[in-house]
Motif scaffolding. Structure first.
Motif, short mmCIF file in Angstrom:
data_model
loop_
_atom_site.label_atom_id
_atom_site.label_comp_id
_atom_site.label_asym_id
_atom_site.label_seq_id
_atom_site.Cartn_x
_atom_site.Cartn_y
_atom_site.Cartn_z
N ARG A 197 57.51 42.09 -10.71
CA ARG A 197 58.46 42.83 -11.54
C ARG A 197 57.88 44.15 -12.03
O ARG A 197 58.61 45.12 -12.23
N ASN A 198 56.55 44.17 -12.21
CA ASN A 198 55.90 45.37 -12.73
C ASN A 198 54.63 45.67 -11.94
O ASN A 198 53.91 44.75 -11.55
N VAL A 199 54.38 46.95 -11.71
CA VAL A 199 53.11 47.40 -11.12
C VAL A 199 52.49 48.37 -12.12
O VAL A 199 52.97 49.50 -12.28
N ASP A 200 51.46 47.91 -12.82
CA ASP A 200 50.80 48.74 -13.84
C ASP A 200 49.62 49.47 -13.24
O ASP A 200 48.79 48.86 -12.54
N VAL A 201 49.53 50.76 -13.51
CA VAL A 201 48.44 51.60 -12.99
C VAL A 201 47.56 52.03 -14.15
O VAL A 201 48.05 52.52 -15.17
N HIS A 202 46.25 51.85 -13.99
CA HIS A 202 45.29 52.25 -15.02
C HIS A 202 44.22 53.15 -14.38
O HIS A 202 43.73 52.84 -13.30
N GLY A 203 43.90 54.25 -15.04
CA GLY A 203 42.82 55.11 -14.57
C GLY A 203 43.27 56.39 -13.91
O GLY A 203 42.43 57.23 -13.54
N ALA A 204 44.57 56.58 -13.72
CA ALA A 204 45.05 57.81 -13.08
C ALA A 204 44.86 58.99 -14.03
O ALA A 204 45.22 58.91 -15.20
N VAL A 205 44.30 60.07 -13.51
CA VAL A 205 44.07 61.28 -14.30
C VAL A 205 44.85 62.45 -13.70
O VAL A 205 45.76 63.00 -14.32
#
Length: 249
Positions: free
Chosen positions: A61-69
């Motif tokens: 249901r969700n795709v969470d992205v962490h670390g994108a600058v």
């Protein structure tokens, strides 16, 4: 004395004893009940397994992205190409990782599943150690020597790299990034340009029109320590290619 009466004897049935047919029926009911419970349990397991593995019951249901600058979260999601509703437990994590890692700006990526329906993408973007001016723009080069992005103008805060063909397999590129990776923080702000035509002729241009002949990337920490001492002396050319025989002119 009177003689005993012959004939069919009659036995008195205990009051608490039921006929055999009643016992049989009771046991059969217990067996049937157990079989029904076992069947229902099996059907529940099969149904749950089917729901988890082959339906959107526990789908993405969700795709969470962490670390994108520099990259946007949507750019990373598009690279991951995770179909909404895909069963979470059947996701090809290795395939997702490879697709995201194929984005040039991304150095590392981790993929995690989180019940009931979330995928976490933890990325680390590449950081430039310098940029190379070529006809199509300024190519960013990271600490591995990879040419991973092109900008229309010079990248701020990093030195210009003078290289013929920036590549992680090019000896000159490897020598340049090898020197930059080990320079002391105190010296980095003074480095304006780094050049090399081979793996053995690295040259640094510092602020104040000073030039440092570095040679190869071997023994960089020692060369840097010697250079820090030499910079206290006036001069325009500092040669630390042989740190034991360093010169200033």
């Amino acid at each position: 004395m009177s003689a005993p009466v012959r004939g069919r004897s009659t036995r008195v049935r205990p009051a608490n004893r039921r006929p055999k047919s009643a016992e049989y029926r009771a046991r059969r009911r217990v067996i049937l009940r157990r079989r029904l419970v076992a069947l229902l349990t099996l059907l529940s397991i099969v149904g749950l397994t089917y729901g988890v593995f082959f339906t959107p019951l526990l789908g993405v249901r969700n795709v969470d992205v962490h670390g994108a600058v520099v990259l946007t979260d949507d750019e990373v999601r598009r690279a991951a190409a995770i179909e909404p509703g895909s069963p979470l437990v059947r996701l090809d994590l290795r395939g997702i990782r490879e697709r995201v890692a194929a984005v040039p700006r991304i150095a590392t990526v981790e993929v995690e599943r989180q019940l009931p329906g979330t995928v976490r993408l933890l990325i680390t973007e590449r950081v430039p150690v310098g940029s190379v001016k070529l006809p199509d723009g300024f190519h960013l080069v990271d600490s591995t020597g990879m040419d991973y992005a092109v900008l229309p103008t010079a990248a701020p805060g990093v030195p210009e790299l003078v290289l013929a063909t920036p590549s992680s397999t090019d000896p000159a590129t490897r020598a340049v990034v090898g020197v930059l990776n080990e320079l002391p923080e105190k010296l980095r702000p003074d480095v304006l340009q780094v050049s090399a035509t081979s793996g053995a002729d690295v040259k640094l241009t510092l602020s104040g029109n000073r030039v440092v002949k570095w040679g190869s990337s071997d023994d960089t920490p020692r060369k840097a320590a010697v250079l820090m001492v030499l910079l206290s002396r006036p001069g325009t050319t500092y040669d630390v290619s042989s740190p034991d025989l360093a010169t200033v002119s």
